[in-house]
Design a protein around this motif. Structure first.
Motif, PDB file in Angstrom:
ATOM      1  N   LEU A  16      -2.740   1.914 -10.642  1.00  0.00           N
ATOM      2  CA  LEU A  16      -1.402   2.288 -10.004  1.00  0.00           C
ATOM      3  C   LEU A  16      -1.667   3.177  -8.959  1.00  0.00           C
ATOM      4  CD1 LEU A  16       0.719   3.114 -13.194  1.00  0.00           C
ATOM      5  CD2 LEU A  16       0.747   1.180 -11.663  1.00  0.00           C
ATOM      6  N   SER A  17      -2.572   4.180  -8.888  1.00  0.00           N
ATOM      7  CA  SER A  17      -2.608   5.132  -7.812  1.00  0.00           C
ATOM      8  C   SER A  17      -3.109   4.133  -6.470  1.00  0.00           C
ATOM      9  CB  SER A  17      -3.802   6.209  -8.028  1.00  0.00           C
ATOM     10  OG  SER A  17      -3.239   6.924  -9.041  1.00  0.00           O
ATOM     11  N   PHE A  18      -3.987   3.265  -6.715  1.00  0.00           N
ATOM     12  CA  PHE A  18      -4.474   2.784  -5.630  1.00  0.00           C
ATOM     13  C   PHE A  18      -3.470   1.572  -5.125  1.00  0.00           C
ATOM     14  CE2 PHE A  18      -8.404   4.386  -5.726  1.00  0.00           C
ATOM     15  CZ  PHE A  18      -9.329   4.045  -4.577  1.00  0.00           C
ATOM     16  N   ILE A  19      -2.809   0.910  -6.146  1.00  0.00           N
ATOM     17  CA  ILE A  19      -1.679  -0.026  -5.747  1.00  0.00           C
ATOM     18  C   ILE A  19      -0.674   0.928  -4.857  1.00  0.00           C
ATOM     19  CG2 ILE A  19       0.314  -1.176  -6.653  1.00  0.00           C
ATOM     20  CD1 ILE A  19      -1.968  -2.764  -6.863  1.00  0.00           C
ATOM     21  N   SER A  20      -0.396   2.031  -5.222  1.00  0.00           N
ATOM     22  CA  SER A  20       0.629   2.747  -4.628  1.00  0.00           C
ATOM     23  C   SER A  20       0.039   3.184  -3.233  1.00  0.00           C
ATOM     24  CB  SER A  20       0.963   4.125  -5.320  1.00  0.00           C
ATOM     25  OG  SER A  20       1.491   3.847  -6.590  1.00  0.00           O
ATOM     26  N   VAL A  21      -1.056   3.521  -3.331  1.00  0.00           N
ATOM     27  CA  VAL A  21      -1.699   3.943  -1.970  1.00  0.00           C
ATOM     28  C   VAL A  21      -1.756   2.759  -1.000  1.00  0.00           C
ATOM     29  CG1 VAL A  21      -3.704   4.648  -0.590  1.00  0.00           C
ATOM     30  CG2 VAL A  21      -3.008   5.942  -2.810  1.00  0.00           C
ATOM     31  N   GLY A 182       3.647 -10.369   1.524  1.00  0.00           N
ATOM     32  CA  GLY A 182       3.238 -10.988   0.187  1.00  0.00           C
ATOM     33  C   GLY A 182       1.905 -11.165  -0.009  1.00  0.00           C
ATOM     34  N   ILE A 183       1.317 -11.630   1.130  1.00  0.00           N
ATOM     35  CA  ILE A 183      -0.314 -12.102   1.175  1.00  0.00           C
ATOM     36  C   ILE A 183      -0.876 -10.839   1.091  1.00  0.00           C
ATOM     37  CG2 ILE A 183      -2.126 -13.109   2.473  1.00  0.00           C
ATOM     38  CD1 ILE A 183      -0.072 -15.246   3.491  1.00  0.00           C
ATOM     39  N   ILE A 184      -0.732 -10.024   2.050  1.00  0.00           N
ATOM     40  CA  ILE A 184      -1.254  -8.593   2.121  1.00  0.00           C
ATOM     41  C   ILE A 184      -1.210  -8.004   0.979  1.00  0.00           C
ATOM     42  CG2 ILE A 184      -1.230  -6.266   3.440  1.00  0.00           C
ATOM     43  CD1 ILE A 184      -0.402  -7.608   5.758  1.00  0.00           C
ATOM     44  N   THR A 185      -0.115  -7.940   0.079  1.00  0.00           N
ATOM     45  CA  THR A 185       0.117  -7.329  -1.126  1.00  0.00           C
ATOM     46  C   THR A 185      -0.704  -7.804  -2.213  1.00  0.00           C
ATOM     47  OG1 THR A 185       2.525  -6.800  -0.684  1.00  0.00           O
ATOM     48  CG2 THR A 185       1.760  -6.647  -2.877  1.00  0.00           C
ATOM     49  N   LEU A 186      -0.985  -9.038  -2.111  1.00  0.00           N
ATOM     50  CA  LEU A 186      -1.651  -9.835  -3.312  1.00  0.00           C
ATOM     51  C   LEU A 186      -3.146  -9.309  -3.079  1.00  0.00           C
ATOM     52  CD1 LEU A 186      -2.013 -11.959  -5.238  1.00  0.00           C
ATOM     53  CD2 LEU A 186      -2.112 -13.849  -3.782  1.00  0.00           C
ATOM     54  N   PHE A 189      -3.772  -6.109  -4.108  1.00  0.00           N
ATOM     55  CA  PHE A 189      -3.793  -6.066  -5.553  1.00  0.00           C
ATOM     56  C   PHE A 189      -5.189  -6.444  -6.068  1.00  0.00           C
ATOM     57  CE2 PHE A 189      -2.920  -7.709  -9.734  1.00  0.00           C
ATOM     58  CZ  PHE A 189      -2.124  -7.081 -10.521  1.00  0.00           C
ATOM     59  N   ILE A 190      -5.644  -7.638  -5.641  1.00  0.00           N
ATOM     60  CA  ILE A 190      -6.832  -7.939  -5.985  1.00  0.00           C
ATOM     61  C   ILE A 190      -8.163  -7.105  -5.845  1.00  0.00           C
ATOM     62  CG2 ILE A 190      -8.408 -10.013  -5.775  1.00  0.00           C
ATOM     63  CD1 ILE A 190      -6.269 -11.726  -5.298  1.00  0.00           C
ATOM     64  N   CYS A 191      -7.841  -6.507  -4.477  1.00  0.00           N
ATOM     65  CA  CYS A 191      -9.066  -5.637  -4.242  1.00  0.00           C
ATOM     66  C   CYS A 191      -9.144  -4.384  -4.870  1.00  0.00           C
ATOM     67  CB  CYS A 191      -8.914  -5.184  -2.586  1.00  0.00           C
ATOM     68  SG  CYS A 191      -9.398  -6.685  -1.613  1.00  0.00           S
ATOM     69  N   VAL A 192      -7.872  -3.936  -5.330  1.00  0.00           N
ATOM     70  CA  VAL A 192      -7.687  -2.905  -6.041  1.00  0.00           C
ATOM     71  C   VAL A 192      -8.182  -2.941  -7.602  1.00  0.00           C
ATOM     72  CG1 VAL A 192      -5.976  -1.118  -7.184  1.00  0.00           C
ATOM     73  CG2 VAL A 192      -6.072  -1.528  -4.742  1.00  0.00           C
TER      74      VAL A 192
END
Length: 476
Positions: A16-21, A182-186, A189-192
């Motif tokens: 969650l922290s990394f997703i937020s960051v 959206g692509i950057i978010t995905l 998400f995968i990287c995190v």
């Protein structure tokens, strides 16, 4: 339950922290970008309208439309402004210094009074002023018309323009940005997700090993891979575990040795006492001899217990040091004088080299016992006719007491164990040499208590050398 554990786990918090960051900067980027585009295009729109209003202002001033009452000229102005308004898709109002509308391309306010905040600002400040209206879709731009010496505003040109085209463009940009965001978010998400797995994985492994250790499995080790911080943590943890395992091994050996050392005299006492009890008509001489042996074994047990108590107090530093100026040379001379009879029995030569007269801050009684143990050990483990030599020296910070003997020596693999409690190099000579096996341990602890150090060098068959270093000035 597993799901609840996962949601409460460090991995979920880390995730969650990394997703937020990761997502917050993306959201900020998208919001900032759209705001920037909106401000940029509206600013361009304002500047464009101001330029067009300046052209209209020049036309009105040069044609003297504000001062000329000719109907033909005013009609010509109206036609020109109307054509320009239709061509540029905005509304034009020409207003004199009293607020009367000279021309309105929509014919709504002709020859009527029209005042707006934009007109007031432009007249007072004598410079163009623009403002987006409350509906968010209409832009008012007022440009003052100045007299010949530019000291007074003689009228205003107000252009009313719609900005729907700007917002249509911005909405188009937003629609284009959304898939990109959206692509950057995905991707984030995968990287995190994988980063959290890479980072939390080693931590889970460490936690597993720590849990096993807490259950008493001290033989556990963490696999070391790479050279990152987790690898360094694993190496440090394994080193700590090695020391814990060594401490546990030492404790077990210590308990075993204490049991052995106490069991031996107890067994002797039991055998001797039973011999007296179960025999009839025992001569007085035998009573006396057996009782003397029992007394000797009791003394031996007393020595062991006293030495153990001394070691415990030294370890816990509950023994207070009576620090005072101590003349090391005199202390060593007294030790050698006291041990001379023991050396004489084995025809061992005691030598003393006084390199420098040294006075240090120390507890003389405890330090004397520690040095006595070294000299006495030298005498015990040196064959008849050998030599034991003590050297006293110092530099500007430390005093050095060296004890050399020509005894049996200590094997290299045994040297790290000589200060271990109850440790004896030659197990077969336990009773022959006497002692409790705690002397060197007491010496080592006493020297450490004085903030000093002790090291040894030895070769089998050639003898052993102990060097004790003690600071001249004692610091707590």
């Amino acid at each position: 339950m597993d799901r609840l554990n996962w949601f409460g786990s460090l991995r979920w918090k880390f995730f969650l922290s990394f997703i937020s960051v990761g997502l917050i900067p993306i959201m900020i980027f998208g919001f900032t970008t759209t705001n920037f585009i909106e401000s940029y295009f509206i600013s361009n729109k304002e500047n464009d309208i101001k330029r067009k209003a300046a052209v209209i202002t020049d036309t009105v001033i040069k044609g003297n439309f504000l001062t000329d009452s000719s109907k033909d000229k005013l009609n010509l102005l109206s036609v020109n402004m109307t054509d320009k308004s239709r061509a540029e898709s905005f509304r034009i109002l020409i207003i004199d210094d009293k607020g009367v509308v000279i021309n309105d391309t929509n014919y709504t306010y002709n020859n009527t009074t029209f005042i707006s905040p934009e007109i007031i600002h432009a007249m007072e400040d004598m410079k163009p002023y623009s403002k987006l209206q409350e509906d968010g879709m209409t832009l008012y731009t007022a440009v003052p018309m100045l007299n010949d010496d530019s000291t007074k505003a003689i009228g205003t040109v107000l252009i009313v323009s719609g900005v729907s085209d700007v917002f249509n463009l911005i909405n188009s940009v937003k629609r284009s940005l959304m898939p990109l965001i959206g692509i950057i978010t995905l991707v984030v998400f995968i990287c995190v997700f994988f980063i959290s797995h890479i980072i939390i994985g080693p931590l889970k492994n460490i936690l597993r090993v720590v849990t096993l250790m807490s259950e008493g499995h001290l033989n556990q080790r963490i696999g070391v891979r790479g050279r990152d911080e987790f690898s360094q943590l694993a190496v440090a943890f394994n080193n700590m575990n090695d020391k814990l395992e060594q401490v546990e091994k030492t404790r077990e050996e210590f308990v075993s040795n204490v049991s052995h050392e106490l069991k031996t005299p107890l067994s002797s006492i039991k055998v001797l006492s039973e011999s007296i009890l179960f025999q009839e008509n025992v001569p007085v001489e035998m009573y006396r001899e057996f009782l003397q042996d029992i007394n000797s074994e009791v003394d031996r047990m007393t020595f062991i217990v006293n030495d153990l108590l001394t070691l415990v107090k030294l370890d816990q530093r509950t023994i207070g040091l009576n620090i005072k100026p101590t003349e090391i040379n005199k202390m060593v001379e007294d030790i050698l004088k006291r041990l001379y009879p023991l050396a004489e029995q084995k025809k061992i030569e005691l030598l003393y080299e006084d390199v420098k007269r040294v006075v240090i801050d120390a507890d003389e009684m405890k330090l004397s016992l520690a040095i006595s143990n070294l000299v006495e050990n030298g005498i015990k483990y040196t064959p008849d006719g050998g030599t034991v030599k003590v050297i006293v020296d110092a530099d500007h910070q430390n005093a050095f007491i060296t004890v050399q003997d020509t005894g049996v020596g200590i094997a290299e693999e045994e040297q790290s164990k000589v200060f271990t409690r109850f440790y004896r190099i030659d197990k077969t000579r336990d009773r022959g040499t006497g002692g409790t096996g705690l002397g060197l341990s007491i010496t080592h602890s006493t020297v450490l208590l004085h903030n000093g150090s002790i090291r040894l060098s030895s070769k089998e068959g050639e003898g052993t050398t102990f060097v004790v270093r003690l600071p001249i000035k004692h610091t707590s």
